[in-house]
Design a protein around this motif. Structure first.
Motif, PDB file in Angstrom:
ATOM      1  N   GLU A  66       0.823  -1.224   0.000  1.00  0.00           N
ATOM      2  CA  GLU A  66       0.000   0.000   0.000  1.00  0.00           C
ATOM      3  C   GLU A  66       0.846   1.260   0.000  1.00  0.00           C
ATOM      4  O   GLU A  66       0.500   2.277   0.602  1.00  0.00           O
ATOM      5  N   GLY A  67       1.994   1.190  -0.671  1.00  0.00           N
ATOM      6  CA  GLY A  67       2.848   2.367  -0.802  1.00  0.00           C
ATOM      7  C   GLY A  67       3.642   2.697   0.450  1.00  0.00           C
ATOM      8  O   GLY A  67       4.315   3.724   0.520  1.00  0.00           O
ATOM      9  N   LYS A  68       3.557   1.826   1.462  1.00  0.00           N
ATOM     10  CA  LYS A  68       4.305   2.050   2.699  1.00  0.00           C
ATOM     11  C   LYS A  68       5.790   1.838   2.426  1.00  0.00           C
ATOM     12  O   LYS A  68       6.200   0.789   1.956  1.00  0.00           O
ATOM     13  N   LYS A  69       6.566   2.873   2.750  1.00  0.00           N
ATOM     14  CA  LYS A  69       7.974   2.838   2.372  1.00  0.00           C
ATOM     15  C   LYS A  69       8.877   2.299   3.473  1.00  0.00           C
ATOM     16  O   LYS A  69       8.737   2.650   4.626  1.00  0.00           O
ATOM     17  N   ASN A  70       9.799   1.445   3.052  1.00  0.00           N
ATOM     18  CA  ASN A  70      10.759   0.875   3.988  1.00  0.00           C
ATOM     19  C   ASN A  70      12.103   0.705   3.260  1.00  0.00           C
ATOM     20  O   ASN A  70      12.502  -0.406   2.920  1.00  0.00           O
ATOM     21  N   PRO A  71      12.782   1.830   2.989  1.00  0.00           N
ATOM     22  CA  PRO A  71      14.010   1.732   2.196  1.00  0.00           C
ATOM     23  C   PRO A  71      15.156   1.103   2.979  1.00  0.00           C
ATOM     24  O   PRO A  71      15.363   1.404   4.151  1.00  0.00           O
ATOM     25  N   LEU A  72      15.859   0.191   2.327  1.00  0.00           N
ATOM     26  CA  LEU A  72      17.054  -0.402   2.919  1.00  0.00           C
ATOM     27  C   LEU A  72      18.264   0.107   2.153  1.00  0.00           C
ATOM     28  O   LEU A  72      18.292   0.052   0.923  1.00  0.00           O
ATOM     29  N   VAL A  73      19.222   0.608   2.906  1.00  0.00           N
ATOM     30  CA  VAL A  73      20.450   1.146   2.301  1.00  0.00           C
ATOM     31  C   VAL A  73      21.568   0.144   2.530  1.00  0.00           C
ATOM     32  O   VAL A  73      21.736  -0.356   3.645  1.00  0.00           O
ATOM     33  N   LEU A  74      22.315  -0.162   1.488  1.00  0.00           N
ATOM     34  CA  LEU A  74      23.483  -1.021   1.644  1.00  0.00           C
ATOM     35  C   LEU A  74      24.720  -0.332   1.077  1.00  0.00           C
ATOM     36  O   LEU A  74      24.741   0.073  -0.083  1.00  0.00           O
ATOM     37  N   VAL A  75      25.708  -0.193   1.945  1.00  0.00           N
ATOM     38  CA  VAL A  75      26.981   0.426   1.580  1.00  0.00           C
ATOM     39  C   VAL A  75      28.062  -0.647   1.670  1.00  0.00           C
ATOM     40  O   VAL A  75      28.077  -1.426   2.639  1.00  0.00           O
ATOM     41  N   ASN A  76      28.925  -0.710   0.681  1.00  0.00           N
ATOM     42  CA  ASN A  76      30.003  -1.725   0.615  1.00  0.00           C
ATOM     43  C   ASN A  76      29.481  -3.140   0.880  1.00  0.00           C
ATOM     44  O   ASN A  76      30.047  -3.876   1.696  1.00  0.00           O
ATOM     45  N   PRO A  77      28.418  -3.559   0.195  1.00  0.00           N
ATOM     46  CA  PRO A  77      27.833  -4.868   0.480  1.00  0.00           C
ATOM     47  C   PRO A  77      28.694  -6.029  -0.028  1.00  0.00           C
ATOM     48  O   PRO A  77      29.487  -5.855  -0.954  1.00  0.00           O
TER      49      PRO A  77
END
Ligand code: ZN
Length: 187
Positions: A74-85
């Protein structure tokens, strides 16, 4: 508290030089990097993507963001950020259609691992680990490839690529003399 409005970044299209570079690790979480991550997240949603990697906006850094479920949530945002994965584990094989913001209007089946474990740093520089399957696992593998200069069309059959030749040529033709491709696509 600082207030800064995030920028909607230009998506680099097929033909752009940065899309083909091996990106460099992030060594320090500077204000510039923090702002850039905010912009990357903002741009992913603005462009209706489920993932976006730094090279796709012209920065050769090992950073990507994903949110594979916001469409179905339903458009609910849950961004996951990955740095140097880094991937720790791959399991199984599964083929499913993929697309990419840098390759508009191209969708092809790509074989990927069904389940993965990935580790990296989040936007605060803290160590994170995700066990992923389904669309989440696919998005992680797709975005990770961008950090190594790999596009999903590299993983489809030669024959399928022949059929895409004209579309790819049209995209590539919007690249300028510096190797930058932020051109609006005329279809
Ligand atoms: Zn992509």
């Amino acid at each position: 508290m600082k207030s800064r409005n995030p920028n909607n970044l230009h998506i680099r299209l097929y033909g752009d030089k940065t899309l083909r570079e091996v990106a460099k690790p992030v060594t320090e979480f500077t204000e510039d990097i923090n702002n850039f991550i905010d912009d990357l997240v903002y741009t992913m949603y603005e462009k209706d993507g489920v993932g976006l990697a730094a090279p796709q906006v012209g920065r050769s850094l090992r950073i990507f963001v994903v949110d594979p479920f916001w469409f179905s949530n339903e458009g609910k945002k849950n961004p996951l950020v990955l740095v140097n994965p880094e991937f720790i584990e791959f399991n199984g094989d599964i083929e499913s259609d993929e697309g990419c913001l840098s390759l508009p209007n191209i969708f092809e089946p790509v074989k990927r691992a069904e389940m993965v474990i990935i580790e990296g740093l989040n936007e605060k520089g803290e160590k994170v680990r995700y066990e992923a399957e389904g669309l989440f696992a696919r998005a992680l593998q797709h975005e990770f490839d961008h950090l190594d200069g790999i596009l999903f069309i590299d993983k489809i059959s030669k024959l399928k690529r022949v059929f895409l030749k004209k579309k790819l040529h049209d995209l590539q033709s919007t690249t300028d003399e510096n190797g930058d491709n932020i051109g609006e696509l005329v279809l």
